[in-house]
Design an enzyme around this catalytic site. Structure first.
Site, PDB file in Angstrom:
ATOM      1  N   ARG A 170      30.139  91.059  42.340  1.00 55.75           N
ATOM      2  CA  ARG A 170      29.618  91.698  43.342  1.00 55.75           C
ATOM      3  C   ARG A 170      29.124  93.183  43.138  1.00 55.75           C
ATOM      4  NH1 ARG A 170      30.481  95.961  47.258  1.00 55.75           N
ATOM      5  NH2 ARG A 170      29.808  95.229  49.309  1.00 55.75           N
TER       6      ARG A 170
ATOM      7  N   THR B 253      35.355 104.817  49.830  1.00 58.32           N
ATOM      8  CA  THR B 253      34.035 105.022  48.908  1.00 58.32           C
ATOM      9  C   THR B 253      34.049 106.870  49.093  1.00 58.32           C
ATOM     10  OG1 THR B 253      33.074 103.115  48.898  1.00 58.32           O
ATOM     11  CG2 THR B 253      31.681 105.023  48.476  1.00 58.32           C
TER      12      THR B 253
ATOM     13  N   GLY C 248      27.906  96.367  45.186  1.00 58.14           N
ATOM     14  CA  GLY C 248      27.547  97.055  46.372  1.00 58.14           C
ATOM     15  C   GLY C 248      26.299  98.033  46.520  1.00 58.14           C
TER      16      GLY C 248
HETATM   17  N1  ASP Z   1      29.929 100.896  50.301  1.00 55.43           N
HETATM   18  C1  ASP Z   1      30.887 100.394  49.481  1.00 55.43           C
HETATM   19  C2  ASP Z   1      30.443  98.767  49.209  1.00 55.43           C
HETATM   20  O1  ASP Z   1      30.016  98.084  49.724  1.00 55.43           O
HETATM   21  C3  ASP Z   1      32.247 100.308  50.352  1.00 55.43           C
HETATM   22  C4  ASP Z   1      32.714 101.438  51.082  1.00 55.43           C
HETATM   23  O2  ASP Z   1      31.769 102.240  51.444  1.00 55.43           O
HETATM   24  O3  ASP Z   1      33.803 101.485  51.419  1.00 55.43           O
HETATM   25  O4  ASP Z   1      30.830  98.586  47.885  1.00 55.43           O
END
Ligand code: ASP
Length: 348
Positions: free
Chosen positions: A242, A214, A244
């Site tokens: 889903r 991310t 996040g």
């Molecule tokens: N925080 C992101 C999510 O849960 C994933 C990530 O940070 O790589 O969608």
């Protein structure tokens, strides 16, 4: 007489405490007139698993991205422009789990999330589960500036982005072999439905395959405005629409000129439950602690106790820059008003 002594003692204590508190805020001088910090994801990023070429590719991209934002700030541009342009460099790179390099869902699609927040007005925008917007961070900013809403999802977000003149791509634009193979590997490891629902296995599969990435950026401009933004493809093998933490204001992103700006990365479900980004700001606001203490409390104490993993980048109103994570590594970089560049991947 006894009452008078107690009264005087109490008055002395109150006056003394209040002046000490004022002293601690008044004496804090600006560290940087402007500053910028970015992350490209946190997780099990170990030197032993990295080739020198891969390491260099990440370092170069982080450096390229942060320099774009830094130049904007140096020339007196807004932190909003710096954050958007910097994140777009990382969204366009297949190295990171955002934009072009987004991970795959269980249904073999790419569904992207992003958010954007302005610390001056506390205005914010976000998109969730979008499949054809080339730059989700640009869409999140447009939601903030050109709509009455804070979060748009799926098809509606695409209709809005199109109306705003943003680039719409065929969903196949987000296909990369590396991410597709990673999904197949993880699916191969799941033998039953229950395996999929096992939370730890879900996360382990992601980090073992280094599927984090991310991206996020926080910037403070010369006018004292802090902007924060985050963009992601989410977690590999995610199901049922889903969403996040990345598009959730207060979890993945937060900015307030009176305190700080934060962008998160990690196991999103925990970042939502811990309200990570807002909690860091709240600790500064209500406890008068430093940015370093606030990020440490939230990541190393609260999030860790809950079982969550990941990290944050942050800048406070004085221009202090902070990275904090409880994973083996986090792709990260920062630049201050003197132009000093810091690019790191592993734990120090
Ligand atoms: N925080 C992101 C999510 O849960 C994933 C990530 O940070 O790589 O969608």
């Amino acid at each position: 007489m006894k009452n008078l002594i107690t009264y005087l003692l109490l008055t002395f204590l109150i006056v003394n405490c209040t002046s000490k508190k004022q002293e601690s805020t008044v004496n804090k001088e600006k560290t940087n007139d402007f500053a910028i910090v970015i992350h490209g994801g946190a997780g099990t990023i170990l030197k032993k698993n990295m080739t020198p070429e891969k390491e260099k590719a990440y370092q170069n991209k982080l450096e390229e991205a942060i320099k774009i934002g830094h130049a904007i700030l140096k020339n007196g541009g807004s932190s909003a422009d710096a954050v958007e342009k910097t994140i777009q460099i990382m969204e366009d790179s297949p190295l990171f789990n955002a934009g072009k390099g987004a991970v795959f869902t269980n249904a073999e699609t790419n569904e992207l999330d992003a958010s954007f927040m302005d610390g001056k007005t506390l205005n914010a925008g976000a998109v969730a589960g979008v499949k054809d917007i080339k730059s989700p961070i640009a869409a999140a900013r447009k939601v903030m500036t050109n709509s009455k809403h804070v979060m748009l999802s799926g098809e509606g977000a695409s209709v809005f982005a199109k109306k705003e003149g943003l680039e719409i791509v065929d969903p196949s634009y987000f296909f990369t072999e590396r991410r597709f193979n990673a999904l197949q590997r993880i699916k191969g490891q799941e033998k039953t439905e229950q395996d999929h629902d096992d939370k730890a296995a879900f996360y382990d599969a992601d980090i073992k395959n280094s599927k984090f990435g991310t991206v996020g950026c926080v910037a403070l401009d010369k006018n004292g405005t802090i902007t924060a933004g985050t963009s992601t493809g989410g977690m590999t093998n995610k199901r049922w629409g889903r969403i996040g933490d990345a598009p959730i204001i207060g979890s993945g992103t937060y900015a307030n000129n009176e305190t700080c700006g934060v962008s998160s990365t990690g196991w999103g479900e925990y970042f939502i439950r811990a309200q990570v980004a807002h909690d860091i700001s709240a600790q500064i606001e209500y406890k008068n602690v430093s940015l370093k203490e606030a990020t440490h409390n939230v990541i190393q104490e609260k999030l860790t106790k809950l079982g969550g993993t990941g990290g944050v980048i942050a800048i406070d109103k004085l221009g202090n820059i902070q990275y904090e994570f409880n994973t083996a590594g986090m792709y990260r970089a920062s630049m201050n008003d003197k132009g000093e560049l810091d690019v790191k991947i592993y734990k120090e």
